[in-house]
Design a protein around this motif. Structure first.
Motif, mmCIF file in Angstrom:
data_model
loop_
_atom_site.group_PDB
_atom_site.id
_atom_site.type_symbol
_atom_site.label_atom_id
_atom_site.label_comp_id
_atom_site.label_asym_id
_atom_site.label_seq_id
_atom_site.Cartn_x
_atom_site.Cartn_y
_atom_site.Cartn_z
ATOM 1 N N GLY A 113 -1.892 14.653 4.835
ATOM 2 C CA GLY A 113 -2.453 13.849 5.924
ATOM 3 C C GLY A 113 -3.790 14.399 6.372
ATOM 4 O O GLY A 113 -4.211 15.472 5.940
ATOM 5 N N LEU A 114 -4.435 13.644 7.258
ATOM 6 C CA LEU A 114 -5.736 14.073 7.796
ATOM 7 C C LEU A 114 -5.575 15.367 8.580
ATOM 8 O O LEU A 114 -4.472 15.697 9.038
ATOM 9 N N ASP A 115 -6.673 16.066 8.783
ATOM 10 C CA ASP A 115 -6.688 17.225 9.676
ATOM 11 C C ASP A 115 -6.176 16.738 11.039
ATOM 12 O O ASP A 115 -6.587 15.683 11.523
ATOM 13 N N GLY A 116 -5.275 17.478 11.639
ATOM 14 C CA GLY A 116 -4.758 17.084 12.951
ATOM 15 C C GLY A 116 -3.643 16.044 12.891
ATOM 16 O O GLY A 116 -3.175 15.566 13.924
ATOM 17 N N SER A 117 -3.184 15.705 11.678
ATOM 18 C CA SER A 117 -2.107 14.701 11.595
ATOM 19 C C SER A 117 -0.756 15.299 11.983
ATOM 20 O O SER A 117 0.199 14.566 12.233
ATOM 21 N N GLY A 118 -0.682 16.635 12.035
ATOM 22 C CA GLY A 118 0.569 17.290 12.441
ATOM 23 C C GLY A 118 1.320 17.945 11.296
ATOM 24 O O GLY A 118 2.505 18.244 11.416
ATOM 25 N N LYS A 119 0.627 18.225 10.190
ATOM 26 C CA LYS A 119 1.294 18.784 8.992
ATOM 27 C C LYS A 119 1.911 20.151 9.252
ATOM 28 O O LYS A 119 3.029 20.420 8.826
ATOM 29 N N THR A 120 1.130 21.008 9.936
ATOM 30 C CA THR A 120 1.617 22.373 10.144
ATOM 31 C C THR A 120 2.905 22.344 10.960
ATOM 32 O O THR A 120 3.895 23.012 10.631
ATOM 33 N N TYR A 121 2.901 21.535 12.001
ATOM 34 C CA TYR A 121 4.090 21.360 12.837
ATOM 35 C C TYR A 121 5.232 20.754 12.007
ATOM 36 O O TYR A 121 6.383 21.207 12.077
ATOM 37 N N ALA A 122 4.880 19.760 11.193
ATOM 38 C CA ALA A 122 5.901 19.064 10.392
ATOM 39 C C ALA A 122 6.533 19.991 9.350
ATOM 40 O O ALA A 122 7.710 19.831 9.013
ATOM 41 N N GLN A 160 -9.267 13.788 17.890
ATOM 42 C CA GLN A 160 -8.954 14.247 19.264
ATOM 43 C C GLN A 160 -8.092 15.507 19.201
ATOM 44 O O GLN A 160 -8.348 16.487 19.888
ATOM 45 N N ARG A 161 -7.079 15.477 18.329
ATOM 46 C CA ARG A 161 -6.170 16.635 18.226
ATOM 47 C C ARG A 161 -6.915 17.869 17.704
ATOM 48 O O ARG A 161 -6.699 18.978 18.186
ATOM 49 N N ILE A 162 -7.796 17.673 16.722
ATOM 50 C CA ILE A 162 -8.542 18.809 16.160
ATOM 51 C C ILE A 162 -9.394 19.466 17.234
ATOM 52 O O ILE A 162 -9.448 20.682 17.366
ATOM 53 N N ILE A 206 -9.042 19.444 20.448
ATOM 54 C CA ILE A 206 -8.248 20.147 21.462
ATOM 55 C C ILE A 206 -7.767 21.479 20.895
ATOM 56 O O ILE A 206 -7.780 22.501 21.563
ATOM 57 N N ARG A 207 -7.380 21.472 19.591
ATOM 58 C CA ARG A 207 -6.771 22.643 18.962
ATOM 59 C C ARG A 207 -7.734 23.833 18.879
ATOM 60 O O ARG A 207 -7.431 24.927 19.290
ATOM 61 N N SER A 208 -8.919 23.617 18.286
ATOM 62 C CA SER A 208 -9.852 24.743 18.091
ATOM 63 C C SER A 208 -11.223 24.210 17.701
ATOM 64 O O SER A 208 -11.419 23.000 17.558
ATOM 65 N N ASN A 261 0.936 8.726 14.431
ATOM 66 C CA ASN A 261 0.168 8.440 15.653
ATOM 67 C C ASN A 261 1.072 8.562 16.881
ATOM 68 O O ASN A 261 0.597 8.683 17.997
ATOM 69 N N LEU A 262 2.375 8.498 16.614
ATOM 70 C CA LEU A 262 3.335 8.406 17.716
ATOM 71 C C LEU A 262 3.625 9.758 18.348
ATOM 72 O O LEU A 262 3.193 10.801 17.848
ATOM 73 N N ASN A 263 4.390 9.712 19.429
ATOM 74 C CA ASN A 263 4.841 10.912 20.126
ATOM 75 C C ASN A 263 5.509 11.893 19.149
ATOM 76 O O ASN A 263 6.239 11.485 18.254
ATOM 77 N N ILE A 264 5.262 13.164 19.373
ATOM 78 C CA ILE A 264 5.712 14.198 18.436
ATOM 79 C C ILE A 264 7.234 14.175 18.202
ATOM 80 O O ILE A 264 7.704 14.416 17.089
ATOM 81 N N ASN A 265 8.016 13.819 19.240
ATOM 82 C CA ASN A 265 9.475 13.764 19.083
ATOM 83 C C ASN A 265 9.894 12.604 18.175
ATOM 84 O O ASN A 265 10.813 12.744 17.359
ATOM 85 N N ILE A 266 9.192 11.498 18.317
ATOM 86 C CA ILE A 266 9.506 10.335 17.461
ATOM 87 C C ILE A 266 9.145 10.651 16.008
ATOM 88 O O ILE A 266 9.880 10.333 15.078
ATOM 89 N N VAL A 267 8.006 11.331 15.838
ATOM 90 C CA VAL A 267 7.581 11.718 14.487
ATOM 91 C C VAL A 267 8.642 12.623 13.851
ATOM 92 O O VAL A 267 9.061 12.418 12.707
ATOM 93 N N GLN A 268 9.120 13.591 14.632
ATOM 94 C CA GLN A 268 10.150 14.509 14.126
ATOM 95 C C GLN A 268 11.415 13.772 13.715
ATOM 96 O O GLN A 268 12.005 14.034 12.676
#
Ligand SMILES: Nc1ncnc2c1ncn2[C@@H]1O[C@H](COP(=O)(O)OP(=O)(O)O)[C@@H](O)[C@H]1O
Ligand SMILES: Cc1cn([C@H]2C[C@H](O)[C@@H](COP(=O)(O)OP(=O)(O)O)O2)c(=O)[nH]c1=O
Length: 221
Positions: A11-20, A147-149, A151-153, A189-196
């Motif tokens: 996924g794109l940078d900031g798509s949530g891969k590391t978390y996923a 936006q996520r990128i 905020i992150r760093s 794009n959705l809330n992190i809990n829904i993505v999980q």
């Protein structure tokens, strides 16, 4: 026979891969899979981490050509596959990777405009018939990913490109995921809990399929 699997998050940078990656690891553990490692591309071996540093900070040294980046990505990938991924899979340890080959087609191909056939030829020469067992593509629109990128760093050298660049990469990903039934798309794009929850649902269906418990279930993915 190898029972371990190679799972990739894309996924794109900031798509949530590391978390996923962490989410996938937890889901696998809950499903009885104990031996799992997480790696990232570019990186995860001493040489590949050094090359990662060059790629991410190249403006400190000199202008870097897109084809140089392409070759460096494969240099990292060869090191990682040969020294980490294959030996672990052989020992029946599952491997989760934060990015793999699809990133090169999306970024160097879609984003930087290198011809797909050039990448394909290089890919086949360098890594041959080694493919992930499952690729989970986290689909996010560039506006949200950026936006996520931010905020992150501090953004790195690839992240400082403009939004059109990320639209091209996303369009490329959307084409690439359609090409293989071993690819799953998640609306990231959705809330992190829904993505999980979505990742959990789809991985558990896939696990059943992989264990041949429900051969027809693949159609649902
Ligand atoms: N679904 C989501 N909704 C909101 N924020 C998220 C979501 N997924 C990840 N994030 C946050 O966005 C940032 C980037 O996530 P990360 O997992 O590092 O992405 P990547 O590895 O794809 O660059 C982190 O701060 C993370 O907590
Ligand atoms: C693996 C790979 C990564 N990249 C890029 C995508 C990222 O911008 C960067 C890796 O940085 P990284 O910080 O790991 O990405 P992310 O922000 O998604 O966690 O390298 C390519 O351009 N081609 C590739 O083949």
């Amino acid at each position: 026979m190898r029972t371990s699997k190679f799972i990739v998050l894309e996924g794109l940078d900031g798509s949530g891969k590391t978390y996923a990656c962490m989410t996938v690891k937890k889901i696998l553990k809950k499903n009885g899979i104990k031996k799992i490692i997480i790696v990232r591309e570019p990186g995860s071996t001493p040489i590949a981490e050094k090359i990662r540093n060059i790629i991410k900070n190249f403006h400190n040294y000199e202008n870097i050509d897109k084809k140089t980046i392409l070759l460096l990505m494969y240099a990292c990938r060869i090191q990682l596959i040969k020294n980490i991924i294959k030996p672990n899979l052989k020992k029946n340890i599952w491997v989760i990777s934060d990015r793999h080959d699809m990133s090169t087609f999306a970024y160097q191909g879609g984003g930087f405009g290198i011809e797909e056939n050039t990448i394909k030829t290089l890919r086949n020469m360098m890594i041959g018939d080694f493919y992930p067992d499952l690729t989970i593509y986290l689909d996010v629109i560039p506006k949200i990913s950026l936006q996520r990128i931010f905020i992150r760093s501090q953004p790195d050298n690839i992240e400082i490109n403009n939004i059109d660049f990320f639209h091209k990469i996303r369009n490329s990903y959307l084409q690439l995921v359609k090409k293989n039934s071993k690819n799953i798309t998640i609306n990231a794009n959705l809330n992190i809990n829904i993505v999980q929850q979505d990742i959990k649902k789809k991985i558990e269906i896939w696990l059943k399929y992989e264990n041949n418990m429900e051969p027809m279930v693949k159609k649902v993915l």
